[in-house]
Write an enzyme that holds these catalytic residues in place. Structure first.
Site, PDB file in Angstrom:
ATOM      1  N   ARG A 125       3.733  -0.159  -4.866  1.00  0.00           N
ATOM      2  CA  ARG A 125       3.533  -0.700  -3.525  1.00  0.00           C
ATOM      3  C   ARG A 125       2.214  -1.465  -3.389  1.00  0.00           C
ATOM      4  O   ARG A 125       1.931  -2.067  -2.345  1.00  0.00           O
ATOM      5  CB  ARG A 125       3.548   0.434  -2.515  1.00  0.00           C
ATOM      6  CG  ARG A 125       4.822   1.236  -2.521  1.00  0.00           C
ATOM      7  CD  ARG A 125       4.743   2.333  -1.504  1.00  0.00           C
ATOM      8  NE  ARG A 125       4.693   1.798  -0.159  1.00  0.00           N
ATOM      9  CZ  ARG A 125       5.756   1.510   0.573  1.00  0.00           C
ATOM     10  NH1 ARG A 125       6.951   1.705   0.097  1.00  0.00           N
ATOM     11  NH2 ARG A 125       5.632   1.030   1.791  1.00  0.00           N
ATOM     12  N   CYS A 137       0.844  -1.187   0.000  1.00  0.00           N
ATOM     13  CA  CYS A 137       0.000   0.000   0.000  1.00  0.00           C
ATOM     14  C   CYS A 137       0.881   1.239   0.000  1.00  0.00           C
ATOM     15  O   CYS A 137       1.930   1.272   0.646  1.00  0.00           O
ATOM     16  CB  CYS A 137      -0.950   0.094   1.186  1.00  0.00           C
ATOM     17  SG  CYS A 137      -2.100  -1.264   1.279  1.00  0.00           S
ATOM     18  N   HIS A 180      17.796 -37.019  -8.747  1.00  0.00           N
ATOM     19  CA  HIS A 180      17.031 -37.457  -7.572  1.00  0.00           C
ATOM     20  C   HIS A 180      15.547 -37.132  -7.715  1.00  0.00           C
ATOM     21  O   HIS A 180      14.826 -37.115  -6.724  1.00  0.00           O
ATOM     22  CB  HIS A 180      17.618 -36.819  -6.310  1.00  0.00           C
ATOM     23  CG  HIS A 180      19.056 -37.172  -6.103  1.00  0.00           C
ATOM     24  ND1 HIS A 180      19.458 -38.407  -5.654  1.00  0.00           N
ATOM     25  CD2 HIS A 180      20.193 -36.470  -6.347  1.00  0.00           C
ATOM     26  CE1 HIS A 180      20.783 -38.441  -5.597  1.00  0.00           C
ATOM     27  NE2 HIS A 180      21.250 -37.273  -6.027  1.00  0.00           N
ATOM     28  N   LYS A 203      12.580 -14.811 -11.173  1.00  0.00           N
ATOM     29  CA  LYS A 203      12.353 -13.672 -12.081  1.00  0.00           C
ATOM     30  C   LYS A 203      11.310 -14.040 -13.118  1.00  0.00           C
ATOM     31  O   LYS A 203      10.397 -13.277 -13.398  1.00  0.00           O
ATOM     32  CB  LYS A 203      13.633 -13.288 -12.813  1.00  0.00           C
ATOM     33  CG  LYS A 203      14.650 -12.359 -12.286  1.00  0.00           C
ATOM     34  CD  LYS A 203      14.270 -11.073 -11.668  1.00  0.00           C
ATOM     35  CE  LYS A 203      13.555 -11.202 -10.360  1.00  0.00           C
ATOM     36  NZ  LYS A 203      14.228 -10.850  -9.156  1.00  0.00           N
ATOM     37  N   LYS A 214       5.737  -4.280  -4.186  1.00  0.00           N
ATOM     38  CA  LYS A 214       7.189  -4.155  -4.085  1.00  0.00           C
ATOM     39  C   LYS A 214       7.722  -4.456  -2.690  1.00  0.00           C
ATOM     40  O   LYS A 214       8.675  -5.187  -2.538  1.00  0.00           O
ATOM     41  CB  LYS A 214       7.586  -2.739  -4.507  1.00  0.00           C
ATOM     42  CG  LYS A 214       9.083  -2.468  -4.489  1.00  0.00           C
ATOM     43  CD  LYS A 214       9.791  -3.230  -5.584  1.00  0.00           C
ATOM     44  CE  LYS A 214      11.276  -3.023  -5.569  1.00  0.00           C
ATOM     45  NZ  LYS A 214      11.951  -4.060  -6.366  1.00  0.00           N
ATOM     46  N   GLU A 261       7.611 -14.631 -11.562  1.00  0.00           N
ATOM     47  CA  GLU A 261       6.870 -13.497 -10.992  1.00  0.00           C
ATOM     48  C   GLU A 261       6.380 -12.505 -12.050  1.00  0.00           C
ATOM     49  O   GLU A 261       5.358 -11.870 -11.856  1.00  0.00           O
ATOM     50  CB  GLU A 261       7.643 -12.792  -9.875  1.00  0.00           C
ATOM     51  CG  GLU A 261       8.833 -11.979 -10.287  1.00  0.00           C
ATOM     52  CD  GLU A 261       9.514 -11.280  -9.107  1.00  0.00           C
ATOM     53  OE1 GLU A 261       8.839 -10.821  -8.190  1.00  0.00           O
ATOM     54  OE2 GLU A 261      10.754 -11.195  -9.138  1.00  0.00           O
ATOM     55  N   TRP A 318      -2.979  -2.681  -1.667  1.00  0.00           N
ATOM     56  CA  TRP A 318      -2.689  -4.106  -1.848  1.00  0.00           C
ATOM     57  C   TRP A 318      -3.519  -4.799  -0.779  1.00  0.00           C
ATOM     58  O   TRP A 318      -3.223  -4.705   0.411  1.00  0.00           O
ATOM     59  CB  TRP A 318      -1.200  -4.380  -1.657  1.00  0.00           C
ATOM     60  CG  TRP A 318      -0.794  -5.789  -1.990  1.00  0.00           C
ATOM     61  CD1 TRP A 318      -0.420  -6.261  -3.202  1.00  0.00           C
ATOM     62  CD2 TRP A 318      -0.711  -6.898  -1.094  1.00  0.00           C
ATOM     63  NE1 TRP A 318      -0.117  -7.598  -3.117  1.00  0.00           N
ATOM     64  CE2 TRP A 318      -0.292  -8.017  -1.840  1.00  0.00           C
ATOM     65  CE3 TRP A 318      -0.966  -7.062   0.270  1.00  0.00           C
ATOM     66  CZ2 TRP A 318      -0.100  -9.280  -1.275  1.00  0.00           C
ATOM     67  CZ3 TRP A 318      -0.789  -8.325   0.830  1.00  0.00           C
ATOM     68  CH2 TRP A 318      -0.358  -9.407   0.060  1.00  0.00           C
ATOM     69  N   GLU A 330      17.206 -17.704  -8.529  1.00  0.00           N
ATOM     70  CA  GLU A 330      16.837 -16.314  -8.829  1.00  0.00           C
ATOM     71  C   GLU A 330      16.276 -16.191 -10.258  1.00  0.00           C
ATOM     72  O   GLU A 330      15.298 -15.478 -10.491  1.00  0.00           O
ATOM     73  CB  GLU A 330      18.064 -15.404  -8.622  1.00  0.00           C
ATOM     74  CG  GLU A 330      17.944 -13.969  -9.121  1.00  0.00           C
ATOM     75  CD  GLU A 330      16.858 -13.145  -8.444  1.00  0.00           C
ATOM     76  OE1 GLU A 330      16.190 -13.646  -7.532  1.00  0.00           O
ATOM     77  OE2 GLU A 330      16.655 -11.996  -8.875  1.00  0.00           O
ATOM     78  N   ASN A 332      -1.439   2.360   5.808  1.00  0.00           N
ATOM     79  CA  ASN A 332      -0.609   1.257   5.298  1.00  0.00           C
ATOM     80  C   ASN A 332      -0.181   0.443   6.493  1.00  0.00           C
ATOM     81  O   ASN A 332       0.327   0.996   7.460  1.00  0.00           O
ATOM     82  CB  ASN A 332       0.610   1.850   4.570  1.00  0.00           C
ATOM     83  CG  ASN A 332       1.655   0.797   4.246  1.00  0.00           C
ATOM     84  OD1 ASN A 332       1.324  -0.373   4.057  1.00  0.00           O
ATOM     85  ND2 ASN A 332       2.907   1.206   4.179  1.00  0.00           N
ATOM     86  N   GLY A 333      -0.393  -0.883   6.439  1.00  0.00           N
ATOM     87  CA  GLY A 333      -0.012  -1.739   7.567  1.00  0.00           C
ATOM     88  C   GLY A 333      -1.180  -2.622   7.961  1.00  0.00           C
ATOM     89  O   GLY A 333      -2.131  -2.787   7.191  1.00  0.00           O
TER      90      GLY A 333
HETATM   91  O1  M6R Z   1      12.744  -5.375   0.056  1.00  0.00           O
HETATM   92  P1  M6R Z   1      13.305  -6.751   0.194  1.00  0.00           P
HETATM   93  O2  M6R Z   1      14.607  -6.923  -0.510  1.00  0.00           O
HETATM   94  O3  M6R Z   1      13.400  -7.184   1.637  1.00  0.00           O
HETATM   95  O4  M6R Z   1      12.261  -7.688  -0.511  1.00  0.00           O
HETATM   96  C1  M6R Z   1      12.376  -9.076  -0.473  1.00  0.00           C
HETATM   97  C2  M6R Z   1      11.485  -9.743  -1.483  1.00  0.00           C
HETATM   98  O5  M6R Z   1      10.150  -9.445  -1.212  1.00  0.00           O
HETATM   99  C3  M6R Z   1      11.805  -9.335  -2.922  1.00  0.00           C
HETATM  100  O6  M6R Z   1      13.136  -9.582  -3.228  1.00  0.00           O
HETATM  101  C4  M6R Z   1      10.901 -10.116  -3.910  1.00  0.00           C
HETATM  102  O7  M6R Z   1      11.195 -11.468  -3.869  1.00  0.00           O
HETATM  103  C5  M6R Z   1      11.054  -9.552  -5.327  1.00  0.00           C
HETATM  104  N1  M6R Z   1       9.765  -9.385  -5.916  1.00  0.00           N
HETATM  105  C6  M6R Z   1      11.830 -10.430  -6.229  1.00  0.00           C
HETATM  106  O8  M6R Z   1      11.980  -9.911  -7.495  1.00  0.00           O
END
Ligand code: M6R
Length: 591
Positions: A27, A2, A486, A467, A586, A470, A72, A463, A98-99
């Protein structure tokens, strides 16, 4: 999660708030809303969907005080009723939040005399304020009393039809005040107002600011006045914008040569690492525990390889979310390192707090200056990546790897000099973008992908898969190539592309064997290989080369780049919302 914004100034409130909300949409972006104080009345508009898509958006009205929110969803589905701002029953008080309010059910029971119109936890806030005003308190006191009744995390901005002021407060969620000429901005993050002012006050937990023609800040628990310094935002309006790029993610991928150089600038000198912000007696550290979430967790896994190989110190990596719930065995001889871009991730923050409770030393590797985790840790190294707006993390990740490499060398008293060339090497990979784009085109209709790597490139496989999934919504799994036999090898057929991260390193001959096994079963192979590797050219269906100059510990900074570009273009070919993927936000400020 948010984004909230507030404005008090010279009358362009609605336009400034809408502009700011567009900057904060990363956000959360399932619904939005604004409240504007205009001619002593509060007008509200709320919509589902993204603000950019809103039709007939009237941002031209007057109004010297306005607040806005981009959501969000946590409590209650995506609907107009659940979108913020939330109002008191007499429509005089508007609040954005927010929260999460943990005790909202209890408060709802207490406020049973008032009619609730949403399913949110937030709605208790305007009603608590109203309850206090019904008892005769003025607006400021009513907000302060309400804040003291809330459990959980929050950043709020509130305004009242009859009061010429805006009030904001925070506990556990970020809030920054922008200080302009006769105008003030309040936002979850500074990109929302950086084009108006670069002077900012970062509020601390329990701060409540009353904004009229000036600002007064108090601790809402004790009622005492507090002083907060004004600091200068260290990035520019251009840094916070998309420039000529179609998406923030692509811009951020391309920024990486500069980001890497900026991260290490001034931190390498005469064969030594200079991180004066880190003052830890490593003789007293028996073990290091690294924590993070998502991409930051994968950075920790790479960091584990770096620190153990370079310094010989024992390292264990854990998801921050698991760490806090499993009674971790850490003590004063343990150094807990948290890695985070936003510095606000709820689980990572809780992990650091848990580590401190157990008397461990804490160090955080953070991008956002002044964020909660940076403040909570004993020591902090900033990654200097600049604002990262794309939900998929790219430049934050590479900057985290740089800092972890520097730390590893500092712990070992070794020369980190080799990292100096990495920015240039990333630049060389980016020159190959067109070819990577063609490969993405070739594979973009596949429904499943496997990413396979070994050693320090195993976390890069994880990673790469993250990527892709997501932003393109394709199912992708990262695996250790060694683990294939395995189980995962059962998945291989001609519909399963396998992305192998296979540079010439200590695991090279083993990974060649794994590639042969996939080929023998009809799988197609995209290999990330070292420039000049003729064997790989023959073996794989498609090869993307990375420069051979970087040593093994620095390879992940190169091998991850083609994976970011592949994910970006596959998602683009599939017409996905790259910067704002579905269901994501984010910074994950809820557990
Ligand atoms: O702000 P942060 O680095 O703590 O965030 C951690 C994860 O939420 C963040 O890296 C998330 O996995 C990304 N969307 C990956 O691209």
């Amino acid at each position: 999660m948010c984004g909230i914004i507030g404005y008090r100034g010279t009358g362009k409130g609605p336009a400034i708030v809408i502009q700011g909300l567009k900057k904060l949409e990363y956000r959360g972006y399932d619904s939005w809303g604004i409240a504007v104080k205009s001619k002593d009345r509060i007008k509200v508009r709320k919509e589902t969907g993204q603000i950019g898509a809103a039709k007939g958006l009237d941002a031209t009205g007057d109004g010297s005080t306005a607040i806005g929110h981009t959501r969000w969803a946590t409590h209650g589905n995506v609907s107009r009723e659940n979108a913020h701002p939330h109002m008191s029953t007499d429509n005089k008080i508007a609040v954005v939040h927010n929260g999460i309010i943990d005790n909202y059910q209890e408060l709802k029971t207490r406020l049973a005399n008032y009619k609730f119109v949403s399913q949110t936890d937030t709605e208790v806030i305007p009603l608590l304020i109203k309850e206090n005003m019904d008892k005769g308190h003025d607006f400021t006191t009513a907000v302060r009393l309400a804040l003291n009744d809330l459990d959980g995390t929050f950043a709020i901005v509130a305004m009242h039809e009859d009061y010429d002021q805006m009030i904001c407060a925070k506990k556990g969620s970020p809030l920054v005040i922008g200080v302009g000429d006769n105008e003030f901005f309040v936002a979850s993050d500074s990109p929302a107002f950086v084009e108006h002012t670069r002077d900012a006050i970062i509020l601390k937990d329990n701060d409540m600011a009353v904004i009229r023609d000036n600002i007064g800040i108090m601790n809402y628990v004790t009622g005492e006045d507090v002083q907060r310094d004004i600091s200068r935002i260290d990035y520019s309006v251009e840094d916070a914008g998309k420039g000529d790029y179609e998406h923030f993610m692509l811009k951020e991928i391309h920024e990486q040569p500069d980001v890497v150089n900026r991260t290490i600038q001034g931190r390498i000198s005469k064969k030594r690492t200079l991180l004066p912000e880190v003052d830890i007696d490593m003789k007293k550290v028996k073990r290091i525990v690294m924590v993070g979430c998502g991409t930051a967790y994968y950075a920790c896994l790479v960091g584990e390889y770096m620190i153990e190989s370079i310094s010989g110190i024992r390292v264990e990596t854990e998801y921050a979310s698991e760490f806090r719930y499993r009674k971790p065995l850490v003590d004063r001889d343990t150094l807990v390192i948290a890695v985070t871009q936003s510095g606000e991730t709820a689980d990572t923050l809780a992990a650091i707090q848990e580590a401190k409770r157990k008397k461990a030393k804490t160090l955080s590797v953070v991008n956002v200056v002044g964020s909660s985790i940076a403040r909570e840790s004993d020591q902090v190294v900033y990654t200097r990546a600049g604002p990262e707006i794309g939900v998929a993390s790219t430049k934050a990740f590479t900057s985290q790897l740089c800092v972890l490499y520097l730390l590893a060398n500092m712990f070992a008293g070794k020369d980190p000099g080799k990292i100096a060339s990495v920015g240039k090497l990333i630049g060389k990979i980016l020159k190959d973008e067109k070819r990577i784009m063609e490969i993405a085109d070739q594979y973009h209709l596949k429904n499943n992908f496997l990413y396979l790597g070994r050693g320090i490139n195993f976390p890069i496989a994880l990673e790469g898969a993250l990527k892709l999934k997501e932003i393109s919504y394709i199912h992708a799994e990262g695996q250790s190539a060694a683990e294939m036999k395995h189980g995962p090898i059962a998945l291989i057929d001609n519909q399963m592309p396998c992305v192998f991260i296979a540079p010439k390193d200590s695991t090279y001959s083993k990974i060649v064997g794994n590639i042969e096994e996939v080929k023998a079963r009809g799988g197609s192979v995209i290999a990330i290989a070292t420039q000049g590797d003729e064997q790989m050219k023959k073996l794989a269906d498609d090869v993307i080369f990375v420069p051979k100059e970087a040593d093994e510990m620095l390879q992940p900074l190169l091998t991850v780049i083609p994976l970011q570009i592949i994910a970006y273009y596959i998602a683009n070919y599939r017409n996905c919302e790259i910067d704002k993927p579905r269901n994501l936000a984010k910074s994950v400020t809820v557990e």
